[in-house]
Design a protein around this motif. Structure first.
Motif, PDB file in Angstrom:
ATOM      1  N   LEU A 132       0.928  -1.261  -0.157  1.00 47.36           N
ATOM      2  CA  LEU A 132       0.182   0.007  -0.002  1.00 47.36           C
ATOM      3  C   LEU A 132       1.153   1.385  -0.003  1.00 47.36           C
ATOM      4  CD1 LEU A 132      -2.718   1.563   0.307  1.00 47.36           C
ATOM      5  CD2 LEU A 132      -2.202   1.190   2.718  1.00 47.36           C
ATOM      6  N   GLU A 133       0.648   2.049  -1.044  1.00 44.45           N
ATOM      7  CA  GLU A 133       1.373   3.492  -1.149  1.00 44.45           C
ATOM      8  C   GLU A 133       0.423   4.637  -1.153  1.00 44.45           C
ATOM      9  OE1 GLU A 133       4.454   5.062  -4.296  1.00 44.45           O
ATOM     10  OE2 GLU A 133       4.785   3.011  -3.820  1.00 44.45           O
ATOM     11  N   LEU A 134       0.775   5.563  -0.128  1.00 37.00           N
ATOM     12  CA  LEU A 134      -0.142   6.453   0.150  1.00 37.00           C
ATOM     13  C   LEU A 134       0.901   7.902  -0.387  1.00 37.00           C
ATOM     14  CD1 LEU A 134      -2.278   5.989   3.036  1.00 37.00           C
ATOM     15  CD2 LEU A 134      -2.858   5.588   0.632  1.00 37.00           C
ATOM     16  N   ASP A 135       0.397   8.696  -1.437  1.00 36.37           N
ATOM     17  CA  ASP A 135       1.317   9.691  -1.914  1.00 36.37           C
ATOM     18  C   ASP A 135       0.535  11.041  -1.595  1.00 36.37           C
ATOM     19  OD1 ASP A 135       2.614  11.717  -3.204  1.00 36.37           O
ATOM     20  OD2 ASP A 135       3.260  10.226  -4.878  1.00 36.37           O
ATOM     21  N   PHE A 136       1.027  11.824  -0.568  1.00 34.18           N
ATOM     22  CA  PHE A 136       0.634  13.063  -0.233  1.00 34.18           C
ATOM     23  C   PHE A 136       1.447  14.340  -0.879  1.00 34.18           C
ATOM     24  CE2 PHE A 136      -0.801  10.189   2.997  1.00 34.18           C
ATOM     25  CZ  PHE A 136      -2.145  10.256   3.124  1.00 34.18           C
ATOM     26  N   ARG A 137       2.180  14.049  -1.839  1.00 37.53           N
ATOM     27  CA  ARG A 137       3.176  15.093  -2.230  1.00 37.53           C
ATOM     28  C   ARG A 137       2.021  16.271  -2.904  1.00 37.53           C
ATOM     29  NH1 ARG A 137       7.348  11.915  -5.666  1.00 37.53           N
ATOM     30  NH2 ARG A 137       5.460  10.871  -6.063  1.00 37.53           N
ATOM     31  N   THR A 138       1.135  16.267  -3.430  1.00 37.24           N
ATOM     32  CA  THR A 138       0.290  17.203  -3.745  1.00 37.24           C
ATOM     33  C   THR A 138      -0.642  17.648  -2.411  1.00 37.24           C
ATOM     34  OG1 THR A 138       0.327  16.309  -6.095  1.00 37.24           O
ATOM     35  CG2 THR A 138      -1.514  17.986  -5.681  1.00 37.24           C
ATOM     36  N   ALA A 139      -0.648  19.285  -2.188  1.00 36.42           N
ATOM     37  CA  ALA A 139      -1.289  19.557  -0.975  1.00 36.42           C
ATOM     38  C   ALA A 139      -2.725  19.317  -1.363  1.00 36.42           C
ATOM     39  CB  ALA A 139      -0.854  20.986  -0.764  1.00 36.42           C
ATOM     40  N   GLY A 140      -3.475  18.814  -0.105  1.00 35.30           N
ATOM     41  CA  GLY A 140      -4.923  18.587  -0.113  1.00 35.30           C
ATOM     42  C   GLY A 140      -5.384  17.100  -0.828  1.00 35.30           C
ATOM     43  N   GLU A 141      -4.536  16.743  -1.140  1.00 33.58           N
ATOM     44  CA  GLU A 141      -4.710  15.520  -2.120  1.00 33.58           C
ATOM     45  C   GLU A 141      -3.851  14.232  -1.505  1.00 33.58           C
ATOM     46  OE1 GLU A 141      -4.181  15.821  -6.302  1.00 33.58           O
ATOM     47  OE2 GLU A 141      -5.857  17.322  -6.364  1.00 33.58           O
ATOM     48  N   CYS A 142      -4.503  13.001  -1.914  1.00 32.51           N
ATOM     49  CA  CYS A 142      -3.698  11.980  -1.725  1.00 32.51           C
ATOM     50  C   CYS A 142      -3.875  10.855  -2.946  1.00 32.51           C
ATOM     51  CB  CYS A 142      -4.240  10.966  -0.557  1.00 32.51           C
ATOM     52  SG  CYS A 142      -3.365   9.373  -0.197  1.00 32.51           S
ATOM     53  N   GLU A 143      -2.757  10.450  -3.315  1.00 30.13           N
ATOM     54  CA  GLU A 143      -2.769   9.444  -4.541  1.00 30.13           C
ATOM     55  C   GLU A 143      -2.666   8.036  -3.735  1.00 30.13           C
ATOM     56  OE1 GLU A 143      -0.879   8.298  -8.899  1.00 30.13           O
ATOM     57  OE2 GLU A 143      -0.125   9.975  -7.669  1.00 30.13           O
ATOM     58  N   LEU A 144      -3.535   7.045  -4.420  1.00 32.56           N
ATOM     59  CA  LEU A 144      -3.289   5.572  -4.133  1.00 32.56           C
ATOM     60  C   LEU A 144      -2.235   5.117  -5.114  1.00 32.56           C
ATOM     61  CD1 LEU A 144      -3.802   3.399  -2.414  1.00 32.56           C
ATOM     62  CD2 LEU A 144      -5.988   2.832  -3.865  1.00 32.56           C
ATOM     63  N   GLY A 145      -0.984   5.422  -4.749  1.00 32.11           N
ATOM     64  CA  GLY A 145      -0.121   5.120  -5.758  1.00 32.11           C
ATOM     65  C   GLY A 145       0.088   3.805  -5.960  1.00 32.11           C
ATOM     66  N   TYR A 146       0.287   2.799  -5.125  1.00 33.39           N
ATOM     67  CA  TYR A 146       0.252   1.506  -5.596  1.00 33.39           C
ATOM     68  C   TYR A 146      -0.543   0.716  -4.416  1.00 33.39           C
ATOM     69  CZ  TYR A 146       3.294   1.856  -9.190  1.00 33.39           C
ATOM     70  OH  TYR A 146       3.939   2.567 -10.225  1.00 33.39           O
ATOM     71  N   PHE A 147      -1.288  -0.349  -4.976  1.00 34.30           N
ATOM     72  CA  PHE A 147      -2.163  -0.942  -3.986  1.00 34.30           C
ATOM     73  C   PHE A 147      -2.275  -2.494  -4.515  1.00 34.30           C
ATOM     74  CE2 PHE A 147      -6.029  -3.049  -2.786  1.00 34.30           C
ATOM     75  CZ  PHE A 147      -6.567  -2.412  -1.585  1.00 34.30           C
ATOM     76  N   GLY A 148      -1.784  -3.760  -3.811  1.00 35.43           N
ATOM     77  CA  GLY A 148      -1.814  -4.811  -4.247  1.00 35.43           C
ATOM     78  C   GLY A 148      -1.522  -5.890  -3.495  1.00 35.43           C
ATOM     79  N   LEU A 149      -1.952  -7.281  -3.785  1.00 28.57           N
ATOM     80  CA  LEU A 149      -1.558  -8.342  -3.030  1.00 28.57           C
ATOM     81  C   LEU A 149      -1.033  -9.556  -3.776  1.00 28.57           C
ATOM     82  CD1 LEU A 149      -5.052  -8.559  -1.369  1.00 28.57           C
ATOM     83  CD2 LEU A 149      -3.106  -7.821  -0.146  1.00 28.57           C
ATOM     84  N   THR A 150      -0.220 -10.484  -3.419  1.00 20.47           N
ATOM     85  CA  THR A 150       0.295 -11.547  -4.093  1.00 20.47           C
ATOM     86  C   THR A 150      -0.812 -12.516  -4.255  1.00 20.47           C
ATOM     87  OG1 THR A 150       0.779 -12.656  -1.903  1.00 20.47           O
ATOM     88  CG2 THR A 150       2.709 -11.327  -2.916  1.00 20.47           C
ATOM     89  N   PRO A 151      -0.597 -13.184  -5.412  1.00 25.91           N
ATOM     90  CA  PRO A 151      -1.579 -14.104  -5.859  1.00 25.91           C
ATOM     91  C   PRO A 151      -2.337 -15.149  -4.668  1.00 25.91           C
ATOM     92  CG  PRO A 151       0.107 -14.241  -7.585  1.00 25.91           C
ATOM     93  CD  PRO A 151       0.653 -13.406  -6.220  1.00 25.91           C
ATOM     94  N   ALA A 152      -1.530 -15.535  -3.650  1.00 23.39           N
ATOM     95  CA  ALA A 152      -2.292 -16.398  -2.865  1.00 23.39           C
ATOM     96  C   ALA A 152      -3.128 -15.579  -1.929  1.00 23.39           C
ATOM     97  CB  ALA A 152      -0.931 -17.059  -1.943  1.00 23.39           C
ATOM     98  N   MET A 153      -2.873 -14.329  -1.977  1.00 25.04           N
ATOM     99  CA  MET A 153      -3.962 -13.489  -0.950  1.00 25.04           C
ATOM    100  C   MET A 153      -5.204 -13.114  -1.596  1.00 25.04           C
ATOM    101  SD  MET A 153      -2.500 -13.523   1.957  1.00 25.04           S
ATOM    102  CE  MET A 153      -3.331 -12.255   2.804  1.00 25.04           C
ATOM    103  N   VAL A 154      -5.082 -12.912  -2.826  1.00 20.23           N
ATOM    104  CA  VAL A 154      -6.256 -12.833  -3.674  1.00 20.23           C
ATOM    105  C   VAL A 154      -7.418 -13.593  -3.392  1.00 20.23           C
ATOM    106  CG1 VAL A 154      -7.259 -12.313  -5.987  1.00 20.23           C
ATOM    107  CG2 VAL A 154      -4.963 -11.709  -5.479  1.00 20.23           C
ATOM    108  N   GLY A 155      -8.687 -13.027  -3.060  1.00 19.96           N
ATOM    109  CA  GLY A 155      -9.716 -13.739  -2.789  1.00 19.96           C
ATOM    110  C   GLY A 155     -10.089 -14.089  -1.242  1.00 19.96           C
ATOM    111  N   THR A 156      -9.163 -13.569  -0.354  1.00 14.27           N
ATOM    112  CA  THR A 156      -8.980 -13.857   1.300  1.00 14.27           C
ATOM    113  C   THR A 156      -9.837 -12.977   2.145  1.00 14.27           C
ATOM    114  OG1 THR A 156      -7.000 -12.912   1.651  1.00 14.27           O
ATOM    115  CG2 THR A 156      -7.130 -15.189   0.946  1.00 14.27           C
ATOM    116  N   GLY A 157      -9.971 -11.845   1.108  1.00 16.20           N
ATOM    117  CA  GLY A 157     -10.853 -10.752   2.113  1.00 16.20           C
ATOM    118  C   GLY A 157      -9.681  -9.639   2.405  1.00 16.20           C
ATOM    119  N   ALA A 158      -8.447 -10.111   2.109  1.00 17.08           N
ATOM    120  CA  ALA A 158      -7.287  -8.968   2.475  1.00 17.08           C
ATOM    121  C   ALA A 158      -7.329  -7.735   1.694  1.00 17.08           C
ATOM    122  CB  ALA A 158      -5.885  -9.763   2.226  1.00 17.08           C
TER     123      ALA A 158
END
Length: 195
Positions: free
Chosen positions: A98-124
């Motif tokens: 999980l990568e949260l980027d606050f470099r622009t004032a007043g905003e947050c970009e969800l820079g990267y978000f993901g799970l390894t294949p084994a975690m997909v479908g687990t609710g994670a």
């Protein structure tokens, strides 16, 4: 109805990029119990980061932008005080990012978000998104945004919409095929043939 085809040069790939945003924190969703920890990484080691990035998105999908960056360029992003890096840890192993980027004032970009294949479908994924929403909206922002593309998991776009993001723009991105220039192994993202 009119449609057009655009040639993609040999050695390159094309993706449709969808940009999404929200302007307030949506109501929290019920999430299943996940036996995982969210670990903060202040000034993460580049080798560790690239390994996790590759395991989450580089083998099955076409996550490549961070893998081709020079160390100084990547370090400047990851070690910036306005960028927050987290991993999902299960049994001592990092299995999500999980990568949260606050470099622009007043905003947050969800820079990267993901799970390894084994975690997909687990609710994670829902668990991680609730953490992302909590952390983003805990800061003084008025906009939280993300983009995804057709080189990512087909589950990504509908997941972001279910999580409260609304699509607002679409673009075509053309880039050098990272498998042809040595950024990703040739067997990455086998669903996309190398031309």
């Amino acid at each position: 109805m009119k449609s057009e085809f655009w040639d993609v040069p040999q050695g390159q790939i094309a993706a449709i990029v969808t940009h999404l945003q929200m302007f307030e924190r949506p109501a929290p969703r019920e999430i299943p119990e996940v036996d995982a920890e969210l670990m903060a990484h202040r000034k993460p080691d580049l080798e560790w980061y690239r390994d996790l990035f590759m395991r989450v998105g580089g083998q099955d999908w076409m996550w490549f932008s961070r893998l081709g960056m020079a160390d100084d360029e990547l370090r400047a992003i990851l070690h910036d005080a306005a960028v927050q890096i987290f991993s999902v840890r299960v049994n001592g192993r990092d299995v999500g990012v999980l990568e949260l980027d606050f470099r622009t004032a007043g905003e947050c970009e969800l820079g990267y978000f993901g799970l390894t294949p084994a975690m997909v479908g687990t609710g994670a994924g829902r668990w991680l998104m609730e953490h992302a929403l909590d952390r983003a909206w805990a800061e003084p922002i008025t906009r939280f945004h993300v983009h995804t593309c057709t080189l990512d998991s087909p589950q990504a776009l509908p997941f972001y919409v279910r999580s409260g993001f609304t699509a607002y723009a679409r673009q075509v991105e053309i880039a050098d095929d990272p498998r042809k220039i040595g950024v990703l192994p040739a067997d990455s993202a086998p669903q996309l043939p190398i031309l």
